[in-house]
Scaffold this active site. Structure first.
Site, PDB file in Angstrom:
ATOM      1  N   THR A  91     -58.178  43.981   8.865  1.00 46.83           N
ATOM      2  CA  THR A  91     -59.052  43.303   7.903  1.00 46.83           C
ATOM      3  C   THR A  91     -60.265  42.797   8.669  1.00 46.83           C
ATOM      4  OG1 THR A  91     -57.173  42.658   6.530  1.00 46.83           O
ATOM      5  CG2 THR A  91     -59.227  41.461   6.200  1.00 46.83           C
ATOM      6  N   LYS A 167     -60.628  45.077   0.242  1.00 55.02           N
ATOM      7  CA  LYS A 167     -59.625  44.215   0.880  1.00 55.02           C
ATOM      8  C   LYS A 167     -60.050  42.747   0.843  1.00 55.02           C
ATOM      9  CE  LYS A 167     -56.383  42.726   3.715  1.00 55.02           C
ATOM     10  NZ  LYS A 167     -55.038  42.415   3.241  1.00 55.02           N
ATOM     11  N   LYS A 236     -60.459  33.104   7.814  1.00 58.75           N
ATOM     12  CA  LYS A 236     -61.337  34.142   8.358  1.00 58.75           C
ATOM     13  C   LYS A 236     -61.768  35.114   7.277  1.00 58.75           C
ATOM     14  CE  LYS A 236     -59.537  37.748   9.893  1.00 58.75           C
ATOM     15  NZ  LYS A 236     -59.201  39.118   9.389  1.00 58.75           N
TER      16      LYS A 236
END
Length: 289
Positions: A91, A167, A236
């Site tokens: 990711t 994502k 994040k």
């Protein structure tokens, strides 16, 4: 297929194990060698370059800095032996994904972005949902690997960075669901209703989906360890979503709220707990946390 796996956190270990069960030859490398030894049936190698060769290489690293350090700064695309294709399953930011696509095109190595939805237990079962974008021929060539690691591969076109946008959008919605449950539970507690009872009702009726049921159960039980996906990584991902949104002029006001709440959670020492611990922010603010 002969495949190298770079990055053996809990997700990477489960994915490598799924590939081995499917009969693939798997070489593994991790910055911490002990993690590589933990994957039964895999062949640990001494360097990332030794894993970045063969029919395919898979990267499953924690963030942009780790992936850039290994692939770009590590010069893997300049090495004499390179893989038939690279599956980037981390990711990462949309901007790094676009940069990697360009670097791979110049190097002549097909690149497919293939981030995943699913926690470590899902990875161990080979039941991930995989979001793939890149050249159709490269995704077709990677199909035996994708099929070993997931129940379905969802294709999103030929620009790899699209998969990373998908994502991040999904993770934004996931964090939003946890925030909503935390606030709803704190609200119910304020009126004398047990938050766990409220979440039991709602996650078995209006919101009977895996995300609500799984994270709702953790919130109801006030159980945030061991983490399936830690809060620091969720923070994040929200930051990456905000940066990607700004780049295309898309306001995401609630993502800004989530970012600040996640910062507050980390300031209270919850960064390494499960992402569900975000619900503790609303509980603390209401005087019940």
């Amino acid at each position: 297929m002969d495949v190298g796996v770079i990055g053996l956190g809990r997700m990477g270990q489960g994915m490598a194990a799924s590939l081995i069960r499917a009969g693939h030859t798997v070489r593994v490398w991790n910055r911490s060698p002990d993690a590589a030894k933990a994957v039964a049936g895999a062949k640990p190698v001494a360097s990332a370059a030794e894993a970045f060769r063969g029919d395919a290489a898979i990267t499953m690293l924690a963030d942009d800095a780790a992936l850039r350090g290994v692939i770009v700064e590590g010069g893997l695309l300049d090495s004499p032996e390179r893989p038939g294709l690279h599956l980037g399953m981390s990711t990462i930011s949309v901007s790094l994904a676009a940069e990697l696509a360009a670097l791979h095109e110049r190097a002549g190595v097909p690149y497919v972005a293939a981030p995943v939805f699913g926690r470590p237990d899902v990875a161990e079962k080979g039941a991930l949902n995989i979001v793939a974008a890149g050249a159709a021929a490269a995704i077709d060539r990677a199909a035996p690997l994708l099929d070993a690691m997931g129940t379905r591969t969802w294709r999103f076109g030929d620009e790899p960075q699209r998969a990373n946008a998908v994502k991040l959008a999904g993770n934004f919605m996931l964090v939003s669901a946890i925030e909503a449950m935390g606030e709803a539970a704190a609200f119910a507690e304020g009126h004398g209703v047990a938050g766990g009872e409220l979440l039991d009702l709602l996650t078995n009726t209006l919101f009977a989906s895996p995300v609500y049921k799984g994270y709702g159960a953790s919130i109801a039980a006030d159980r945030y360890e061991p983490p399936g996906f830690n809060l620091r990584l969720g923070a994040k991902d929200v930051r990456l979503a905000l940066a990607a949104a700004e780049a295309v002029g898309v306001p995401m006001p609630f993502a800004s709220v989530l970012r600040d709440n996640l910062i507050e959670a980390m300031a209270h020492g919850d960064g390494e707990k499960d992402l569900a611990a975000l619900a503790r922010v609303a509980a603390r603010r209401s005087g019940r946390g």
